[in-house]
Design a protein around this motif. Structure first.
Motif, PDB file in Angstrom:
ATOM      1  N   THR A  92       0.820  -1.217   0.000  1.00 28.52           N
ATOM      2  CA  THR A  92       0.000   0.000   0.000  1.00 28.52           C
ATOM      3  C   THR A  92       0.852   1.266   0.000  1.00 28.52           C
ATOM      4  O   THR A  92       0.302   2.375   0.033  1.00 28.52           O
ATOM      5  CB  THR A  92      -0.908   0.011   1.239  1.00 28.52           C
ATOM      6  N   TRP A  93       2.172   1.121  -0.037  1.00 33.74           N
ATOM      7  CA  TRP A  93       3.057   2.289  -0.003  1.00 33.74           C
ATOM      8  C   TRP A  93       2.812   3.172  -1.230  1.00 33.74           C
ATOM      9  O   TRP A  93       2.737   2.702  -2.354  1.00 33.74           O
ATOM     10  CB  TRP A  93       4.518   1.852   0.032  1.00 33.74           C
ATOM     11  N   THR A  94       2.696   4.489  -0.991  1.00 30.62           N
ATOM     12  CA  THR A  94       2.480   5.449  -2.075  1.00 30.62           C
ATOM     13  C   THR A  94       3.705   6.338  -2.234  1.00 30.62           C
ATOM     14  O   THR A  94       4.115   7.014  -1.278  1.00 30.62           O
ATOM     15  CB  THR A  94       1.247   6.334  -1.800  1.00 30.62           C
ATOM     16  N   GLN A  98      12.238  -3.081  -0.434  1.00 31.36           N
ATOM     17  CA  GLN A  98      11.576  -4.067   0.413  1.00 31.36           C
ATOM     18  C   GLN A  98      10.401  -4.729  -0.303  1.00 31.36           C
ATOM     19  O   GLN A  98      10.165  -5.938  -0.160  1.00 31.36           O
ATOM     20  CB  GLN A  98      11.145  -3.428   1.730  1.00 31.36           C
ATOM     21  N   ASN A  99       9.668  -3.971  -1.086  1.00 31.87           N
ATOM     22  CA  ASN A  99       8.600  -4.575  -1.880  1.00 31.87           C
ATOM     23  C   ASN A  99       9.177  -5.499  -2.943  1.00 31.87           C
ATOM     24  O   ASN A  99       8.605  -6.558  -3.224  1.00 31.87           O
ATOM     25  CB  ASN A  99       7.720  -3.494  -2.521  1.00 31.87           C
ATOM     26  N   ALA A 100      10.318  -5.121  -3.513  1.00 28.66           N
ATOM     27  CA  ALA A 100      10.969  -5.980  -4.500  1.00 28.66           C
ATOM     28  C   ALA A 100      11.405  -7.294  -3.863  1.00 28.66           C
ATOM     29  O   ALA A 100      11.250  -8.367  -4.468  1.00 28.66           O
ATOM     30  CB  ALA A 100      12.168  -5.254  -5.117  1.00 28.66           C
ATOM     31  N   LEU A 101      11.935  -7.236  -2.645  1.00 31.53           N
ATOM     32  CA  LEU A 101      12.321  -8.465  -1.952  1.00 31.53           C
ATOM     33  C   LEU A 101      11.110  -9.352  -1.692  1.00 31.53           C
ATOM     34  O   LEU A 101      11.174 -10.578  -1.872  1.00 31.53           O
ATOM     35  CB  LEU A 101      13.009  -8.141  -0.628  1.00 31.53           C
ATOM     36  N   ALA A 153       8.428 -14.209  -2.145  1.00 33.78           N
ATOM     37  CA  ALA A 153       7.103 -14.808  -2.001  1.00 33.78           C
ATOM     38  C   ALA A 153       6.267 -14.796  -3.279  1.00 33.78           C
ATOM     39  O   ALA A 153       5.214 -15.429  -3.332  1.00 33.78           O
ATOM     40  CB  ALA A 153       6.325 -14.109  -0.882  1.00 33.78           C
ATOM     41  N   GLY A 154       6.723 -14.061  -4.299  1.00 32.16           N
ATOM     42  CA  GLY A 154       5.995 -14.036  -5.556  1.00 32.16           C
ATOM     43  C   GLY A 154       4.699 -13.262  -5.523  1.00 32.16           C
ATOM     44  O   GLY A 154       3.820 -13.466  -6.373  1.00 32.16           O
ATOM     45  N   THR A 155       4.555 -12.335  -4.561  1.00 28.91           N
ATOM     46  CA  THR A 155       3.312 -11.569  -4.436  1.00 28.91           C
ATOM     47  C   THR A 155       3.300 -10.409  -5.432  1.00 28.91           C
ATOM     48  O   THR A 155       4.084  -9.466  -5.324  1.00 28.91           O
ATOM     49  CB  THR A 155       3.157 -11.018  -3.012  1.00 28.91           C
ATOM     50  N   THR A 156       2.400 -10.495  -6.397  1.00 26.96           N
ATOM     51  CA  THR A 156       2.325  -9.505  -7.465  1.00 26.96           C
ATOM     52  C   THR A 156       2.058  -8.107  -6.933  1.00 26.96           C
ATOM     53  O   THR A 156       2.584  -7.118  -7.479  1.00 26.96           O
ATOM     54  CB  THR A 156       1.224  -9.893  -8.469  1.00 26.96           C
ATOM     55  N   ALA A 157       1.283  -7.998  -5.883  1.00 26.60           N
ATOM     56  CA  ALA A 157       0.981  -6.671  -5.331  1.00 26.60           C
ATOM     57  C   ALA A 157       2.265  -5.952  -4.909  1.00 26.60           C
ATOM     58  O   ALA A 157       2.407  -4.738  -5.121  1.00 26.60           O
ATOM     59  CB  ALA A 157       0.043  -6.804  -4.134  1.00 26.60           C
ATOM     60  N   ASN A 158       3.194  -6.684  -4.320  1.00 29.25           N
ATOM     61  CA  ASN A 158       4.462  -6.074  -3.926  1.00 29.25           C
ATOM     62  C   ASN A 158       5.303  -5.721  -5.148  1.00 29.25           C
ATOM     63  O   ASN A 158       5.954  -4.662  -5.190  1.00 29.25           O
ATOM     64  CB  ASN A 158       5.250  -7.000  -3.010  1.00 29.25           C
ATOM     65  N   GLY A 159       5.326  -6.585  -6.151  1.00 25.85           N
ATOM     66  CA  GLY A 159       6.054  -6.280  -7.375  1.00 25.85           C
ATOM     67  C   GLY A 159       5.501  -5.045  -8.057  1.00 25.85           C
ATOM     68  O   GLY A 159       6.252  -4.183  -8.527  1.00 25.85           O
TER      69      GLY A 159
END
Length: 425
Positions: free
Chosen positions: A101-103, A131-134, A139-145
């Motif tokens: 959710t980081w903007t 950190q979102n890239a990690l 974990a393969g979470t698309t939302a973070n990518g």
């Protein structure tokens, strides 16, 4: 040896790999899945350390702080619920910067030093991207990518300058190499404008990095502490890798080996000692200044050596493990033990007026920074060397966090961190 690169500003230069020796790069490419992860963590007896040569003929990607083996090992170990990787993962997911959710808040101009400072906006967004890239890689979470890419794209479409007083060179160095590392993790991700991001790195960060290492802000060559050189060396090295630019890679590695400023290895570690237990110790250039900046130096030089290692070059072991001896020295003192100290004298200002440190500084002694697991797992696990002081420091701060876990000021964001998650073997 240096290599001319006629396309050094295009970020597209690639040449064929003519190396024949068994390198870490070759090991990673010849192994797959968990096998590759375990190869990277093999004992010294199973690895022939690569030598510190010029730029690789073909760059490895991802190939900065995290190459394929490190990323795959973390992914496999976290999925299996194994510690200490799982503890490191929980440290990452608990950090607000890692939230999808980081903007981002991109700025056209970043100022560090003087009136109108706003550089905190930049380092918070960089650490959120990293950190979102990690989280996406592990974990393969698309939302973070998606969030990591949104941050990187927002800044590359907005940022045009980094300025301020002399501290602008710190900003260009520290945030340059950190930004490049986040981008390296996201290369190939759908929607990431890598070309535009590389243009930003070349146009905004590299000129300041290069200006500092070649001119040192018109000051005496020894006026600036080791960390000033090191962060700019890191940025140039990272930009070289991100852009497949051999000339920039060679510039950074060449400076590490023989540069005139305090970031080069023999200037950063000017004196060698041996303690009563028989361990070789290397006095760090900033040891007489304070321990916070000294430990920052461990993180800066550690990052430099790790990025080079990912490209098949062993700078960790350069000059008979000179950096390892410095890390042992710094760790031993910050664990509360005495270490030898030789008077350190240097020139300051534009006139090179002489100043001296006659004793080691106890200021910030024992400060916690997430720099030790990287060093421990390289020297003890990859290389099989005895590093008891580094080991004790790593154990005292584990599991390591990252930006946002060590205060809100810039010092808490000098390292990307998460060494327990990414380097445990």
């Amino acid at each position: 040896m240096s290599r001319e690169n006629p396309h050094q500003h295009s970020c597209t230069h690639q040449v064929h790999d003519t190396r024949t020796e068994l390198s870490r790069r070759g090991l990673l490419r010849s192994a797959g899945g968990l096998t590759a992860a375990l190869v990277v963590g093999a004992s010294a007896a199973a690895l022939t350390a690569p030598s510190a040569e010029a730029a690789p003929a073909a760059f490895t990607h991802p190939g900065m702080l995290h190459a394929y083996g490190e990323l795959n090992r973390a992914k496999v170990r976290v999925a299996a619920g194994n510690d200490p990787w799982l503890a490191g993962w929980h440290r990452l997911t608990a950090n607000s910067h890692s939230a999808s959710t980081w903007t981002p808040r991109p700025q056209a101009t970043i100022i560090r030093g003087g009136t109108g400072e706003n550089y905190g906006i930049l380092y918070n967004d960089i650490h959120a991207a990293y950190q979102n890239a990690l989280r996406w890689k592990v974990a393969g979470t698309t939302a973070n990518g998606d969030t990591a890419v949104a941050i990187l794209n927002a800044w590359s479409s907005t940022l045009t300058s980094v300025t301020g007083n002399a501290d602008r060179f710190l900003a260009a160095g520290i945030y340059g190499y950190q930004f490049a590392n986040a981008a390296e993790l996201m290369r190939g991700y759908s929607g990431f404008d890598l070309d535009r991001f590389r243009t930003m790195m070349l146009d905004v960060f590299y000129p300041l990095n290069n200006q500092f290492l070649t001119g040192h802000n018109d000051a005496c060559i020894t006026n600036y502490w080791a960390n000033w050189d090191l962060c700019n060396m890191n940025s140039i090295l990272a930009i070289g890798i991100l852009c497949d630019d051999a000339a920039k890679y060679d510039q950074a590695v060449g400076y590490f080996r023989s540069g005139a400023g305090n970031g080069s290895i023999t200037h950063a570690v000017p004196y060698l000692h041996t303690d009563s237990a028989g361990y070789a110790l290397g006095q760090w250039q900033e040891s007489g200044r304070d321990q916070g900046h000294t430990m920052m130096g461990m993180g800066q030089m550690g990052a430099f050596c790790e990025m080079a290692w990912s490209q098949g070059d062993d700078l960790y072991g350069y000059d008979s493990n000179r950096f390892m001896k410095a890390a042992q020295y710094v760790a031993k003192y910050n664990l509360g033990n005495d270490v030898p100290f030789s008077t350190y004298t240097w020139g300051t200002g534009q006139s090179c007026s002489r100043q001296s440190h006659t004793v080691i500084s106890s200021a910030s002694r024992g400060q916690v920074r997430p720099v030790w697991d990287l060093l421990y797992h390289h020297y003890a696990k990859r290389r099989g060397l005895s590093v008891p002081y580094i080991q004790a420091m790593a154990e005292s701060v584990r599991p390591e966090g990252g930006g946002g876990d060590y205060g809100t000021t810039s010092g808490g964001f000098d390292q990307l961190g998460f060494g327990t998650l990414m380097y445990a073997k």
